[in-house]
Every structure is written in C-alpha cells, then in structure tokens.
Motif scaffolding. Structure first.
Motif, PDB file in Angstrom:
ATOM      1  N   GLN A   1       0.753  -0.813  -0.179  1.00  0.00           N
ATOM      2  CA  GLN A   1       0.297   0.028  -0.446  1.00  0.00           C
ATOM      3  C   GLN A   1       1.068   1.186  -0.350  1.00  0.00           C
ATOM      4  O   GLN A   1       0.812   2.249   0.726  1.00  0.00           O
TER       5      GLN A   1
ATOM      6  N   ASP B   1       2.304  -3.987   4.889  1.00  0.00           N
ATOM      7  CA  ASP B   1       0.663  -3.908   4.615  1.00  0.00           C
ATOM      8  C   ASP B   1       0.590  -1.909   4.995  1.00  0.00           C
ATOM      9  O   ASP B   1      -0.435  -1.497   5.016  1.00  0.00           O
TER      10      ASP B   1
ATOM     11  N   ASN C   1      -1.112   3.737   9.446  1.00  0.00           N
ATOM     12  CA  ASN C   1      -2.149   3.363   9.619  1.00  0.00           C
ATOM     13  C   ASN C   1      -3.244   4.390  10.356  1.00  0.00           C
ATOM     14  O   ASN C   1      -3.935   3.967   9.940  1.00  0.00           O
TER      15      ASN C   1
ATOM     16  N   ASP D   1      -8.811   1.991   7.187  1.00  0.00           N
ATOM     17  CA  ASP D   1      -9.355   1.145   5.814  1.00  0.00           C
ATOM     18  C   ASP D   1     -10.194   2.400   4.859  1.00  0.00           C
ATOM     19  O   ASP D   1     -10.428   2.036   3.989  1.00  0.00           O
TER      20      ASP D   1
ATOM     21  N   ASN E   1     -14.819   1.834   1.393  1.00  0.00           N
ATOM     22  CA  ASN E   1     -13.608   1.339   2.918  1.00  0.00           C
ATOM     23  C   ASN E   1     -13.111   0.290   1.760  1.00  0.00           C
ATOM     24  O   ASN E   1     -12.901  -0.406   0.698  1.00  0.00           O
TER      25      ASN E   1
ATOM     26  N   THR F   1      -9.830  -1.564   2.515  1.00  0.00           N
ATOM     27  CA  THR F   1      -9.752  -2.694   2.513  1.00  0.00           C
ATOM     28  C   THR F   1     -11.025  -4.096   2.249  1.00  0.00           C
ATOM     29  O   THR F   1     -10.804  -5.404   1.248  1.00  0.00           O
ATOM     30  N   GLU F   2     -12.148  -3.957   2.412  1.00  0.00           N
ATOM     31  CA  GLU F   2     -13.642  -4.315   1.467  1.00  0.00           C
ATOM     32  C   GLU F   2     -13.580  -4.274   0.424  1.00  0.00           C
ATOM     33  O   GLU F   2     -14.040  -5.432  -0.194  1.00  0.00           O
TER      34      GLU F   2
END
Length: 518
Positions: A82, A374, A418, A447, A463, A465-466
C-alpha cells in the motif's frame, strides 16, 4: 632563541605531516561507512505492471508482464502493498525532492512552460483553476510561481555523497533554475531537463533531436548514442553505471536517482523484448508496453549486477517506486480505464488506480528478505527516510518536511502508521476524461478513503480493505464516517492554505468538503 624557533618549526611540520594520513584515513572511513543509495523511479508504472504481486493474490496482469529483477529485489528485501504517490508526475517528483505534500508545495499539476497554466485548465467550461506553482521547484528564494525548498540531493551532496541524476527530471519549467538537476544538488545530470516525456525512445531517431516541433521533448545529452540501435532505457542505464563507477573509484558514497522515462508514452516497442509479447497474441500496443516494462526491469538487473561485480552490494540500499498509477485513459490498447483492474481507473485519477504504486526496498543487514508490509506510505515519506538511511540527523531545510520516515516499518517495528491520515490534492485539470479524473481532494485514514470532486461537489466514501475497486460509495450508508473524514480533509486544506478551484461563472471559491455536508 632562533635555534629554539627552528626546532619548534621542524617539530610542528613533522606533527602536521604525521597527522595528515590519519585524517585522510578517518575521512575515507566515514565515506565508506555511509551506505550507497539507489532510488529507482519508474514513470507511469501501475501497481500490477509487474510479475511481482502486490496484492494478496496474483492477477492476470502479474502473469502477463515479466519482471524477473523486480522478483529478485522483492526476494532480497521488503514489499510494500500500500504505497502511494500522486495522480500525475510533477507533484510526485516535487514531493519526493522536498518531503512536502502537494497541497503545501502547490506544484499540483505537470510542469513544462514557464509561468503558464495548462491549456485544458484555462479553457475549462465550469471551473477556474488557481495559480499553482507552474514553474516547479527552485533552490532560490523568491522565484515566481515556484516552491522554494532544500532539495534532497543537495542535503546528500552536502553530507559527502556523489549525487547522480539519470533520466527524467521534470522538476522545473523551461528557463527556470529547477529545470536543470545540477542546480538542485546533483553532481551529474544524464538526460534530464524540463520535459516529462521523450520525443522518441530510439537512438536511431536521435531521441527526437532534430525533429521539427519536438524541440521541447527531445532528450538532451546523449549524442554518443544518436544514430545507434539502442533504446533510451538502456542508454541512460549505461551512463548511470559509468557515473556510479566514478564514485566507486573515488571511494565516495553515491546517491543514484535512476529516474526512467519509461514506461511513459509514447509507447514504443523495445526490440529486445517485444516479439515474445506479439506471439502471445495480445494487442500490439500492449505488446510494446509490456516490452518497455521488461526493458525497465533489465535496467534494474544491470544495476544490481554492477553492485555485485564491484563488491558493494552489502553497503547499498535500493528503493523502487513509481510516480503515479498506470496509464489507462489514453494511448493504451484495448478498453480505456481497465488496465489496472481490480483497481479503479488509472493515471490522473483520485481512485486507487491513479495513486497506488509498486514499491520495494532492499537494505542489506537491516531489512528482512522476502518481507511484506501492509502499512501504508506516501511519496513525501521518502525524503526523511533517505536522509535517515544516510545517517543525516536534523538536516537544515528551508521547508517544513511533511513526510514521515518509514524506517520503523522496514525494521518491522510496531507502528501507528495507518492511524495517520494521508492527503491528496489536485485542484487542476489533466485534460483527459475517465473515472475519478478531474479536480479533487482526498484523504485516507485506516481502511477508509474519502474523495471530494470539485466540479460537481460530490463526496465518495470507500472502505479500501473491503472494496479495493472502489465500486460502492458508502456516503449515504455511513454518513458519520463521511462527515468525520470531510472535516479532517477540510481542516488540513485550510491549515496548509491549499489552493481551491472557483466557479468560473461567479468567481466564488468552490466549497470545502465539509461544507457540502452542512
């Protein structure tokens, strides 16, 4: 008395002579202990334009492109899944060289002509764009339409590094100090000037020199390769290695900024690799694109091989990065805006396809081989990280550095990386249409990512991540999160005095993100 003075003079002379070798030895020891640093930057390389997967699974693009030396680098260091830049090139490059976020340095679009905004901005139908720093960066205070900053290579050079620029510069407009890398702290400049793309990648074309109408784009300083069957990527790599060898012979630590023109358009096939992609039956433009990627990868391998040959590999750090997302809205084969899927869109876009990059770091003895993180990072983080790698503490810079060192991530220490917001600000017009392309500001926190588009004053919440493809706008489903991020983004834009577009009809500034929710 005279006899005593003569004896004293002789003693002093002997003392000076005896001390000189020790002082020289100490100085050389300091130089040898400083790590060499290679910063390998690719132009317009997408997150998946490689055989190295930067996701939790391989994609069809990972199976198409062949980058064995990127695989080699990933096996010897850390992969960042990322890593972020900006959506177009000059803002990224200025952030890299200053450690500043684009909203603050205000070089928010690509530069070329002195004191001139882009035609697509002056001709926009509904928005009036701010007077951004069209002249790029400058090491001189008071330069008009330029950000005054202490360049990264200058700090390294002052600390004893032999600093080498090879390839694309694109740091200052034509006729400004920032146009020439030698004004920014580099000892050597190979082929760098104001333009952000080459007129031609072919030595047989003299890299565009002598072509009418291509004067601004013709690659300078490679006359020895004119008329020869050589690709630009290869030529600047050969010259970069020569310059590094000079530093090695001098036993001086070096900083190599290997800044490739590839894989920026014009898309031109590299004859060393293109045939096998033709044979795969893919679109001919895409075959040429793939060959340019593999040529770039060969450059990486050649540099890594050279470090091994010179027995300096254990004291050399390599950082690999791209300056923006993969080109997709134009000049490519196949369907536009699909070349980075599952990421949405591509270069010029606020969506992930425009800003998420392939990033690798090798630091022998410091970074675990085959490691993956990540944790997210952004381009301005390179400035403080590289200086810390070089052992430069508390550097004096005229600008406030926004970036944060990612050395704790490299050491696999527990971080709160993060938990900090990342910001993007593009109050401009790129001139190409496509998903997420246009004047925008964005923030990512954890996220969540919020994008604000100035043209229609629309907010989009994802979002990541999702929903890595940013397909489901959650503003209405989660208005509390949208509002919280809109406030964070608005507060930041106001804090750094970010420039905001205006309504062309009435001249009024477009509202801030938080204001459209009131």
């Amino acid at each position: 008395m005279r006899k005593i003075n003569i004896i004293y003079a002789i003693f002093t002379l002997l003392l000076v002579v005896s001390c000189k070798p020790k002082d020289k030895e100490k100085k050389e020891t300091i130089k040898i202990n400083q790590p060499n640093i290679v910063l390998f930057l690719v132009d317009d390389m997408g997150w998946q334009d490689t055989s190295v997967p930067f996701w939790n699974k391989r994609t069809p693009f990972n199976d198409l492109y062949q980058t064995p030396n990127m695989e080699r680098l990933a096996n010897e260091g850390m992969k960042f899944t990322q890593a972020y830049a900006t959506a177009v090139c000059s803002p990224t490059r200025i952030s890299l060289m200053t450690g500043m976020n684009a909203a603050k340095h205000q070089v928010t679009n690509w530069t070329l002509n002195k004191d001139a905004i882009q035609p697509m901005e002056s001709n926009h139908k509904t928005l009036s764009f701010p007077n951004w720093n069209v002249n790029g960066m400058s090491p001189v205070a008071g330069d008009k339409n330029a950000v005054y900053a202490t360049p990264l290579p200058q700090v390294l050079n002052d600390a004893g590094y032999y600093t080498i620029h090879s390839g694309k510069a694109h740091l200052g407009a034509i006729g400004t100090p920032g146009e020439n890398p030698l004004n920014l702290g580099f000892d050597v400049n190979i082929a760098g000037h104001a333009a952000g793309a080459p007129a031609s990648y072919y030595g047989l074309d003299n890299f565009g020199n002598g072509k009418k109408g291509q004067e601004k784009w013709a690659v300078p300083g490679l006359e020895q390769y004119h008329g020869k069957d050589i690709f630009l990527t290869e030529a600047i790599t050969i010259e970069a290695i020569k310059a590094v060898d000079t530093a090695v012979q001098k036993q001086q630590p070096f900083f190599l900024y290997m800044s490739h023109y590839a894989i920026h358009s014009p898309i031109m096939g590299d004859d060393r690799f293109v045939q096998k992609y033709y044979e795969k039956g893919i679109d001919s433009t895409e075959a040429k694109y793939a060959s340019m990627i593999e040529g770039m990868d060969k450059s990486l391998g050649d540099i890594m091989d050279f470090l091994e040959e010179k027995n300096i590999v254990d004291n050399t750090i390599i950082l690999f990065m791209s300056d923006n997302g993969g080109l997709s809205a134009l000049a490519r084969g196949g369907k536009p805006n699909t070349h980075n899927k599952p990421l949405n869109s591509g270069k010029g876009s606020a969506y992930e396809g425009g800003i998420r990059e392939p990033m690798l770091v090798k630091w022998p003895g410091k970074v675990k081989e085959k490691s993956v993180t990540d944790d997210y990072v952004i381009i301005e983080d390179f400035y403080p990280t590289i200086l810390e790698m070089a052992g430069i503490q508390n550097p004096k810079t005229v600008q406030e550095v926004d970036g944060q060192s990612f050395i704790p991530i490299l050491r696999e220490e527990k971080t709160n990386t993060n938990e900090r917001p990342l910001f993007w600000h593009y109050p401009n017009e790129w001139g190409v249409s496509g998903p997420g392309i246009g004047a925008s500001s964005a923030v990512r926190l954890g996220d969540w990512k919020l994008i604000y588009f100035y043209k229609n004053q629309k907010l989009e919440l994802f979002n990541i991540t999702e929903d890595i493809g940013e397909l489901k706008n959650l503003v209405e489903i989660n208005p509390e999160k949208a509002k919280a991020l809109a406030i964070i983004l608005t507060d930041y834009l106001k804090e750094v005095k970010a420039q905001i577009p205006a309504n062309k009809k009435n001249g009024k500034q477009i509202p801030y993100p938080a204001e459209v929710l009131n």
